[in-house]
Design an enzyme around this catalytic site. Sequence first.
Site, mmCIF file in Angstrom:
data_model
loop_
_atom_site.group_PDB
_atom_site.id
_atom_site.type_symbol
_atom_site.label_atom_id
_atom_site.label_comp_id
_atom_site.label_asym_id
_atom_site.label_seq_id
_atom_site.Cartn_x
_atom_site.Cartn_y
_atom_site.Cartn_z
ATOM 1 N N PHE A 189 -30.994 21.266 -56.563
ATOM 2 C CA PHE A 189 -30.494 20.790 -57.857
ATOM 3 C C PHE A 189 -29.139 21.414 -58.194
ATOM 4 C CE2 PHE A 189 -30.885 22.067 -62.512
ATOM 5 C CZ PHE A 189 -30.120 21.006 -62.965
ATOM 6 N N TYR A 226 -41.561 34.896 -56.551
ATOM 7 C CA TYR A 226 -40.197 34.507 -56.917
ATOM 8 C C TYR A 226 -39.466 35.651 -57.608
ATOM 9 C CZ TYR A 226 -36.410 31.720 -58.991
ATOM 10 O OH TYR A 226 -35.179 31.230 -59.366
#
Length: 320
Positions: free
Chosen positions: A20, A154
């Site tokens: 993205f 993450y």
Amino acid sequence: MATALSRKWEHAVVTGGAGFVGSHLCAALLDSGAAVTCVDDFSTGRRENVAALLDRPRFTLVQANVAEGLDIERPPDLVLHFASPASPADYLRLPLHTMDTGSLGTRHALELARHSGARFLLASTSEVYGDPQQHPQDERYWGHVNPVGPRSVYDEAKRFGEALTTAHAEAKGTDTAIVRLFNTYGPRMRGHDGRAVPTFIRQALDGDPLTVTGDGRQTRSLCYVDDTVRGILAAAAHGMRGPVNIGNPTEITMLDLARLVIELTGSRSEIRFIERPTDDPAVRCPDITLARDKLGWEPQVHAEEGLRRTIEWFRATAGR
């Protein structure tokens, strides 16, 4: 002082360049006159994100996993390390891949920059602050992170990436920068990636209930992708190491965001409350004093305008 407009790059390598944010970066760099090598393994990135760039003569697409190495023929003068699953749906599905990308992938990208004498920029995240006990969050805050929770693959991959980048600069003299990106939204987000903006837009356009977690009072600070890209390139052009927050300091609750999406889409959807995920941060808002003072950067696109552009893109694309 060099700025994003005055400093020209000859050849930039963008890892995760079909993702993205990465795909928007590739386009911006090409528009500035740089040659761009986009590296992506398509575990979460999509070829259609860079399809419009494939015919441009200074663009090269390389399919590769950065955790396994980076073989780039032409030495770059800029390396932007954006490879990583970034949405909860992706990093929960790919936990080991996420950690390998944040550790081994960061090491390989740093080595490419060092051997090439290139400027290196790490895309870190506001997730390094965890569920913050300081609000808003500035770069001196160390965070409040659960190292063994579901989000840790993450969070800790990015925290390790920051430590590795800092150590590389100290030990080997690599020219490094770290940006901590707060919630970014805009065209090319995937409707099923689990993040609030694309999820709400997809649900509203489909006439489905908008699923708000918890009581919806948790906040996020949403930065339109064009603003985020400007901030990233400003940090790359500057000599600062960082870390530096890149985000919008205007907060919005998830319930208010859902209501705004319903209004802007003209949807008849209702709101449905669902269980809140484990370790979901209660607040998230950047202090961007450093970015304003050192980079001359701040966001320009207001939430309503950015959401309108994003909704238009989702309406125009069949694969939302």
